[in-house]
Every structure is written in C-alpha cells, then in structure tokens.
Write a protein that holds these residues in place. Structure first.
Motif, short mmCIF file in Angstrom:
data_model
loop_
_atom_site.label_atom_id
_atom_site.label_comp_id
_atom_site.label_asym_id
_atom_site.label_seq_id
_atom_site.Cartn_x
_atom_site.Cartn_y
_atom_site.Cartn_z
N ALA A 187 6.68 74.76 87.62
CA ALA A 187 6.97 75.61 87.95
C ALA A 187 6.16 76.82 88.22
O ALA A 187 5.22 77.93 88.96
CB ALA A 187 8.41 76.15 87.91
N LEU A 188 5.18 77.14 86.59
CA LEU A 188 4.32 78.23 86.73
C LEU A 188 3.01 77.92 87.63
O LEU A 188 2.50 78.69 87.76
CB LEU A 188 3.96 77.85 84.75
CG LEU A 188 5.78 78.75 84.65
CD1 LEU A 188 5.63 78.03 82.61
CD2 LEU A 188 6.44 79.94 84.58
N TYR A 189 2.86 76.41 87.31
CA TYR A 189 1.40 75.87 87.90
C TYR A 189 1.59 76.84 89.14
O TYR A 189 0.79 76.83 89.70
CB TYR A 189 1.47 74.75 87.66
CG TYR A 189 0.75 74.00 86.04
CD1 TYR A 189 -0.61 74.54 86.63
CD2 TYR A 189 1.14 73.42 85.26
CE1 TYR A 189 -1.35 74.35 85.03
CE2 TYR A 189 0.62 72.50 84.35
CZ TYR A 189 -0.83 73.67 84.04
OH TYR A 189 -1.47 73.01 83.14
N LEU A 190 2.74 76.24 89.84
CA LEU A 190 2.99 76.27 91.59
C LEU A 190 3.17 77.72 91.37
O LEU A 190 2.34 78.54 92.65
CB LEU A 190 3.70 75.62 91.87
CG LEU A 190 4.35 75.74 93.36
CD1 LEU A 190 2.80 74.98 94.19
CD2 LEU A 190 5.42 74.73 93.51
N SER A 242 10.19 72.55 92.10
CA SER A 242 10.16 71.98 90.87
C SER A 242 10.76 71.05 89.68
O SER A 242 10.98 70.23 89.85
CB SER A 242 8.92 72.71 89.67
OG SER A 242 8.13 73.41 90.59
N TYR A 243 12.28 71.59 89.60
CA TYR A 243 13.44 71.03 89.09
C TYR A 243 13.90 70.00 90.11
O TYR A 243 13.80 68.82 89.17
CB TYR A 243 14.62 71.87 89.13
CG TYR A 243 14.21 73.18 88.65
CD1 TYR A 243 13.32 73.29 87.54
CD2 TYR A 243 15.55 74.12 89.14
CE1 TYR A 243 12.94 74.29 86.67
CE2 TYR A 243 14.90 75.88 88.23
CZ TYR A 243 13.68 75.80 87.11
OH TYR A 243 13.97 77.03 86.56
N GLU A 247 -1.28 81.20 102.38
CA GLU A 247 -1.64 82.07 101.20
C GLU A 247 -2.16 81.75 99.74
O GLU A 247 -2.43 82.92 99.77
CB GLU A 247 0.08 82.82 101.77
CG GLU A 247 0.34 83.55 102.74
CD GLU A 247 2.00 84.03 102.57
OE1 GLU A 247 2.11 84.83 102.37
OE2 GLU A 247 2.10 84.17 103.94
N LEU A 248 -1.97 80.84 99.66
CA LEU A 248 -2.28 80.49 98.58
C LEU A 248 -3.87 80.29 98.40
O LEU A 248 -4.53 79.73 98.93
CB LEU A 248 -1.49 78.81 98.28
CG LEU A 248 -0.33 78.50 98.65
CD1 LEU A 248 0.65 77.55 98.15
CD2 LEU A 248 0.70 79.70 98.10
N ALA A 249 -4.15 80.55 97.26
CA ALA A 249 -4.97 80.46 96.44
C ALA A 249 -5.49 80.08 94.96
O ALA A 249 -4.48 81.19 94.30
CB ALA A 249 -6.10 81.56 97.06
N ALA A 264 2.68 66.33 88.53
CA ALA A 264 3.50 66.57 89.43
C ALA A 264 3.71 67.64 90.71
O ALA A 264 4.50 67.43 90.94
CB ALA A 264 4.64 66.61 88.41
N LEU A 265 2.36 67.93 90.58
CA LEU A 265 2.96 69.51 91.86
C LEU A 265 2.50 68.57 92.73
O LEU A 265 1.60 67.16 92.52
CB LEU A 265 1.16 69.64 91.07
CG LEU A 265 1.12 71.55 89.90
CD1 LEU A 265 0.24 71.31 89.94
CD2 LEU A 265 2.89 72.73 90.71
N PRO A 266 2.02 69.22 94.17
CA PRO A 266 2.00 68.84 95.03
C PRO A 266 0.95 68.07 95.46
O PRO A 266 -0.85 68.85 95.22
CB PRO A 266 2.20 69.66 96.06
CG PRO A 266 2.63 70.76 95.64
CD PRO A 266 3.15 70.80 94.08
#
Length: 305
Positions: free
Chosen positions: A31-34, A127-128, A182-184, A223-225
């Motif tokens: 979750a922190l990574y994402l 994430s969970y 919006e992500l970067a 485990a990230l997308p």
C-alpha cells in the motif's frame, strides 16, 4: 457470558477474519508503494511526516510510525465502537491541521482533501485484498465485494462520505482506471521507494535488514499492479511473485495464531477476551460462509432458470 460491544465490524464480518492474517504486514508495505505514486498525496505525506525526512529523529521514528498505523487499523477492526470512533476523530483532527505546497504552482492544499483521502483508502484496501488472495487466503469474489463494502465504514472514520467510496471490486477497478493518468514517479515517490528498500536501522540490525527486510520489500513491490511496476521502472514476473506470495503465506500461517497475536499491539487478544473464544478470527470461517453463500447463489440461479 460475553456481551460486550463487537465494534464496527464484529466477528461475523469478512474484515474481522482478513485483518488477522500475517500477510497484512506485506500488504501494508504494498500500500505504501502504491500510495507514493499519487503526486499530491505523497507530497502531503512527505512534507508533513517525520518518517521520510532525511535527518535526525524523523528517520529513527520510522518504525514507530509503522506501529502506529498498525495500531489504527487494529483499533478500527477489533476495538470497541467508541475506541474506533475516537481513533477516527483523532486522525481527522490531525489531517485538518496539515497542508502541503505544490512546488510547481505554489498552491497550498490540505491533506484532508477528499480525493487524497480516497486514494489512500483505495490503495490500502486494494493491497489488503490483492496480497491475501494471491497468497492463498480463502477470499471468494462475493466475500471480496463484502469486504470492500464493509471498509466504507473505515473510510467514513477518516473523513470520507461512504456513498462515494468504492464498495465492490468492479467499482474499485473503475476508480483505479480513472485515477491512473494522475499517477507519476515523482522525486518524493523515488525517496519512498528508497526508504522501503533500505529503511534506516541500528547497526546491529543491518544484517537482518539485508537478509529479511529486503525479501519482504521485494515481495510487497512485486505484488503491485503492472502499471506501478512500469512507473517505478522495475518490471517483475507475475507468476514468480504469486509463487513467492503463496510460499510466504504458508510459512507465516504455520505459526500458531496465539503466538502471532502476542505481538504488539495485541488488539485481537483483547477482542477475544472481550467477546469470548467464539470470536477468534480464522480462515475456515470464511470458507464456511463462502460455501453457504455459493449454495444460496446456486439456489437462486435454479429459481431464475
């Protein structure tokens, strides 16, 4: 006879079972990574959080911040209704006092903007669910939707309108599709990445960090997308990540729950003491409820046919 308040969710909820699983720790790192990939959200954290400042006490307090996060989730899940409401009020009060500045425009904005709170919430619950399901925890599709619906209550406590929070897998997927442009990978996100890959540690723990933490962080990152891997610039092999998640899940779940639950902050032990032994969270309870749900869905299908 145990008749105390079961809290926001209670022992029959999907949340009650899922949040007791040891893979939640790896899910929290994912979750922190994402979360770090949302420029405005990570800037708000970075400009206000001692955990990611480069000097002094802030770096030493990083582990304390991780424990406080675990304590918040544990309180909302296993504490009394009053304890959960108080924890939510404390978080909302803190957020109201914090703001960040956009370095490009000079805009000053509050960290409690609904869009930012929603991103943090969705990154957490995604994430969970993702880590637990891929590691072999018995969460069916209908139960995953139930979990997301239940988590709207947690979203309310941090200041969101539950009506605007995704309450199903389809709604959550649509949310991520909408927000992805919006992500970067900002400088702040790069530093969060570096922090998670090599967090500060006392000299005596540096060997353990190299041996254990690196594996944990790599697994959480894996485990990230796929779009997150692309932004961070480190691709992975999904099949290999799934194998490692399942192996890690089997290893951690082999530790007896009563041993695992002795670790701080011990919310589960206190909940069981409050509500009685039948309230112990366990994966088999989800399997049983899934079988009942599948039977009901099958019967409904026969009637429709």
């Amino acid at each position: 006879m145990h008749t105390d308040d079961p809290g926001l969710f209670g022992p029959r909820s999907v949340t009650w079972q899922l949040h007791a699983d040891p893979m939640m720790w790896i899910a929290g790192i994912r979750a922190l990574y994402l979360q770090a990939l949302h420029p405005r959200a990570v800037r708000g954290v970075f400009q206000n959080s001692a955990a990611f400042r480069m000097s002094g006490q802030g770096r030493r307090d990083a582990w304390g911040r991780l424990m406080r996060t675990a304590n918040f989730v544990g309180t909302l899940t296993y504490g009394t209704t009053e304890a959960a409401e108080q924890a939510g009020a404390a978080v909302r009060g803190l957020h109201r006092r914090l703001a960040a500045t956009d370095p490009d425009t000079g805009e000053r904005y509050g960290v409690d903007e609904p869009d930012l709170l929603l991103w943090v919430h969705c990154a957490e619950v995604d994430s969970y669910l993702d880590v637990l399901r891929h590691s072999g925890y018995p969460v069916g599709a209908a139960q995953a939707d139930t979990y997301l619906d239940e988590q709207r209550e947690g979203a309310r406590l941090v200041g969101l309108d539950p009506a605007g929070v995704p309450g199903s897998r389809a709604a959550l997927a649509a949310y991520f599709a909408r927000v992805r442009p919006e992500l970067a990978l900002t400088p702040e996100a790069r530093e969060v990445d570096g922090f998670l890959r090599r967090p500060p540690a006392p000299a005596v723990l540096v060997p353990a960090r190299a041996l254990l933490w690196r594996q944990v962080a790599q697994l959480a990152y894996g485990a990230l997308p796929a779009y997150a891997h692309q932004l961070y610039g480190r691709p992975v092999r999904p099949a290999a990540v799934t194998r490692r998640l399942r192996a890690t899940g089997r290893l951690l779940r082999a530790v007896p729950p009563t041993v695992r639950w002795q670790l701080p902050p011990r919310h589960i032990l206190r909940a069981v003491a409050r509500l009685g032994p039948d309230s112990r969270p366990a994966p088999y309870k989800l399997r049983r409820s899934a079988a009942i749900l599948d039977g009901q869905e099958g019967a409904q299908g026969e009637l429709r046919g």
